[in-house]
Design a protein around this motif. Structure first.
Motif, PDB file in Angstrom:
ATOM      1  N   GLU A  78     -59.314  20.766 -30.345  1.00  0.00           N
ATOM      2  CA  GLU A  78     -60.411  21.511 -30.176  1.00  0.00           C
ATOM      3  C   GLU A  78     -60.283  23.002 -29.958  1.00  0.00           C
ATOM      4  OE1 GLU A  78     -63.431  18.783 -27.950  1.00  0.00           O
ATOM      5  OE2 GLU A  78     -61.441  17.128 -28.083  1.00  0.00           O
ATOM      6  N   THR A  79     -59.499  23.441 -30.629  1.00  0.00           N
ATOM      7  CA  THR A  79     -58.986  25.007 -30.507  1.00  0.00           C
ATOM      8  C   THR A  79     -60.326  25.885 -30.260  1.00  0.00           C
ATOM      9  OG1 THR A  79     -56.973  24.515 -31.862  1.00  0.00           O
ATOM     10  CG2 THR A  79     -57.553  26.729 -31.105  1.00  0.00           C
ATOM     11  N   GLU A  80     -61.283  25.924 -31.056  1.00  0.00           N
ATOM     12  CA  GLU A  80     -62.462  26.820 -31.078  1.00  0.00           C
ATOM     13  C   GLU A  80     -63.226  26.629 -29.803  1.00  0.00           C
ATOM     14  OE1 GLU A  80     -65.053  26.527 -34.289  1.00  0.00           O
ATOM     15  OE2 GLU A  80     -63.299  26.410 -35.955  1.00  0.00           O
ATOM     16  N   VAL A  81     -63.163  25.498 -29.423  1.00  0.00           N
ATOM     17  CA  VAL A  81     -63.917  25.231 -27.982  1.00  0.00           C
ATOM     18  C   VAL A  81     -62.928  25.824 -26.898  1.00  0.00           C
ATOM     19  CG1 VAL A  81     -64.927  23.653 -26.282  1.00  0.00           C
ATOM     20  CG2 VAL A  81     -65.065  23.236 -28.625  1.00  0.00           C
ATOM     21  N   TYR A  82     -61.704  25.421 -26.982  1.00  0.00           N
ATOM     22  CA  TYR A  82     -60.887  26.246 -25.814  1.00  0.00           C
ATOM     23  C   TYR A  82     -60.741  27.818 -26.177  1.00  0.00           C
ATOM     24  CZ  TYR A  82     -56.725  26.880 -23.325  1.00  0.00           C
ATOM     25  OH  TYR A  82     -55.738  27.163 -22.515  1.00  0.00           O
ATOM     26  N   ARG A  83     -60.787  28.290 -27.296  1.00  0.00           N
ATOM     27  CA  ARG A  83     -60.921  29.551 -27.039  1.00  0.00           C
ATOM     28  C   ARG A  83     -62.336  30.394 -26.651  1.00  0.00           C
ATOM     29  NH1 ARG A  83     -56.656  29.704 -26.964  1.00  0.00           N
ATOM     30  NH2 ARG A  83     -54.993  29.373 -28.739  1.00  0.00           N
ATOM     31  N   ARG A  84     -63.196  29.693 -26.416  1.00  0.00           N
ATOM     32  CA  ARG A  84     -64.394  30.143 -25.679  1.00  0.00           C
ATOM     33  C   ARG A  84     -64.230  30.309 -24.124  1.00  0.00           C
ATOM     34  NH1 ARG A  84     -67.361  27.131 -29.989  1.00  0.00           N
ATOM     35  NH2 ARG A  84     -67.579  25.738 -28.563  1.00  0.00           N
ATOM     36  N   PHE A  85     -63.340  29.470 -23.607  1.00  0.00           N
ATOM     37  CA  PHE A  85     -62.969  29.597 -22.123  1.00  0.00           C
ATOM     38  C   PHE A  85     -62.568  30.933 -22.164  1.00  0.00           C
ATOM     39  CE2 PHE A  85     -61.656  24.981 -21.137  1.00  0.00           C
ATOM     40  CZ  PHE A  85     -62.618  24.564 -21.837  1.00  0.00           C
ATOM     41  N   PRO A  86     -63.081  31.514 -20.900  1.00  0.00           N
ATOM     42  CA  PRO A  86     -62.500  32.964 -20.715  1.00  0.00           C
ATOM     43  C   PRO A  86     -61.025  33.239 -20.687  1.00  0.00           C
ATOM     44  CG  PRO A  86     -64.118  32.456 -18.799  1.00  0.00           C
ATOM     45  CD  PRO A  86     -63.843  30.898 -19.834  1.00  0.00           C
ATOM     46  N   LYS A  87     -60.572  34.363 -21.258  1.00  0.00           N
ATOM     47  CA  LYS A  87     -59.303  34.678 -21.392  1.00  0.00           C
ATOM     48  C   LYS A  87     -58.517  34.500 -20.181  1.00  0.00           C
ATOM     49  CE  LYS A  87     -56.256  38.277 -23.222  1.00  0.00           C
ATOM     50  NZ  LYS A  87     -56.276  39.573 -23.687  1.00  0.00           N
ATOM     51  N   GLU A  88     -59.132  34.890 -18.921  1.00  0.00           N
ATOM     52  CA  GLU A  88     -58.336  34.840 -17.589  1.00  0.00           C
ATOM     53  C   GLU A  88     -58.209  33.336 -17.264  1.00  0.00           C
ATOM     54  OE1 GLU A  88     -56.252  35.446 -14.244  1.00  0.00           O
ATOM     55  OE2 GLU A  88     -56.482  36.669 -16.052  1.00  0.00           O
ATOM     56  N   VAL A  89     -59.148  32.585 -17.514  1.00  0.00           N
ATOM     57  CA  VAL A  89     -59.090  30.976 -17.293  1.00  0.00           C
ATOM     58  C   VAL A  89     -57.879  30.566 -18.092  1.00  0.00           C
ATOM     59  CG1 VAL A  89     -60.064  28.654 -17.319  1.00  0.00           C
ATOM     60  CG2 VAL A  89     -61.436  30.794 -16.388  1.00  0.00           C
ATOM     61  N   ARG A  90     -58.063  30.651 -19.483  1.00  0.00           N
ATOM     62  CA  ARG A  90     -57.062  30.355 -20.229  1.00  0.00           C
ATOM     63  C   ARG A  90     -55.576  30.666 -19.839  1.00  0.00           C
ATOM     64  NH1 ARG A  90     -57.459  32.529 -25.368  1.00  0.00           N
ATOM     65  NH2 ARG A  90     -59.429  33.624 -24.815  1.00  0.00           N
ATOM     66  N   ARG A  91     -55.229  31.911 -19.620  1.00  0.00           N
ATOM     67  CA  ARG A  91     -54.019  32.422 -18.741  1.00  0.00           C
ATOM     68  C   ARG A  91     -53.534  31.534 -17.669  1.00  0.00           C
ATOM     69  NH1 ARG A  91     -51.949  34.782 -15.314  1.00  0.00           N
ATOM     70  NH2 ARG A  91     -53.688  35.346 -13.946  1.00  0.00           N
ATOM     71  N   GLN A  92     -54.646  31.360 -16.693  1.00  0.00           N
ATOM     72  CA  GLN A  92     -54.076  30.646 -15.722  1.00  0.00           C
ATOM     73  C   GLN A  92     -53.838  29.224 -15.969  1.00  0.00           C
ATOM     74  OE1 GLN A  92     -56.797  30.898 -11.967  1.00  0.00           O
ATOM     75  NE2 GLN A  92     -57.455  33.093 -12.927  1.00  0.00           N
ATOM     76  N   LEU A  93     -54.474  28.480 -16.832  1.00  0.00           N
ATOM     77  CA  LEU A  93     -54.182  27.272 -17.166  1.00  0.00           C
ATOM     78  C   LEU A  93     -52.897  27.117 -18.060  1.00  0.00           C
ATOM     79  CD1 LEU A  93     -57.651  25.913 -18.615  1.00  0.00           C
ATOM     80  CD2 LEU A  93     -56.491  25.204 -16.452  1.00  0.00           C
TER      81      LEU A  93
END
Length: 191
Positions: free
Chosen positions: A101-116
């Motif tokens: 579900e890459t498209e949904v994941y890419r909508r998370f803020p960049k900083e949140v994705r970096r922390q995850l």
């Protein structure tokens, strides 16, 4: 936001609290919170599936719910022969979510994705310590060597998205790059 008991049992890190509802449905959250710490088969969850759906469910429908949860990474398959499942955790779901579900994941803020991504990597590396001499079967090999290996091997090979690249999402390189022969429970081919 998700219920506290779900957040704790599914080991959701605080950085994901505001985004976990996009990864795990409300009904799925309630199911996972109730079944945490247990091993179960479809016949054992028919009543719970019925309760959560608000209508009677058959054993076949319960089995479908379990297969779907496994495919999504919310459940682990412990025994393929008996179709015995257990609740997985946030990071297993994140791994599957980021590639399916890459498209949904890419909508998370960049900083949140970096922390995850950082938390996921820490968890992965921490798990390697427990595996002693053979931490992983993964290899990075040159294309020519890979081609030779594939031509010599008669087994079915599976192409899947690179979870490392999908989680980080910053390298601008292709993500459909991981090859595997593995079909054991938990592998992308199995899910």
């Amino acid at each position: 936001m998700a219920e506290r008991d779900f957040l704790e049992t599914f080991k959701v890190p605080p950085v994901a609290y505001n985004f976990v509802d996009q990864m795990v449905t409300e009904v799925e959250q309630r199911f996972l919170a109730r079944m945490a710490g247990k091993e179960f088969t479809a016949p054992e969850v028919v009543d719970l599936v019925s309760e959560l759906r608000g209508e009677p469910a058959s054993e076949q429908e319960a089995a479908m719910v379990l297969r779907q949860g496994y495919k999504r990474g919310s459940l682990n398959l412990l025994d393929e022969e008996r179709m015995l499942y257990a609740v997985s955790d946030f990071f297993v779901r994140l791994d599957v979510f980021s590639v399916t579900e890459t498209e949904v994941y890419r909508r998370f803020p960049k900083e949140v994705r970096r922390q995850l991504n950082t938390l996921y990597l820490e968890r992965y590396v921490g798990g390697l310590d427990r595996m002693a001499d053979t931490p992983t079967l993964d290899e990075v090999v040159p294309l020519e060597e890979l081609t030779e290996r594939i031509e010599r091997d008669e087994r079915q090979i599976y192409l899947s998205p690179c979870d490392c690249r999908a989680l980080a999402g910053e390298c601008e390189k292709p993500t459909l790059t991981c090859l595997s022969y593995r079909t054991v429970p938990g592998s992308y081919a199995s899910r």
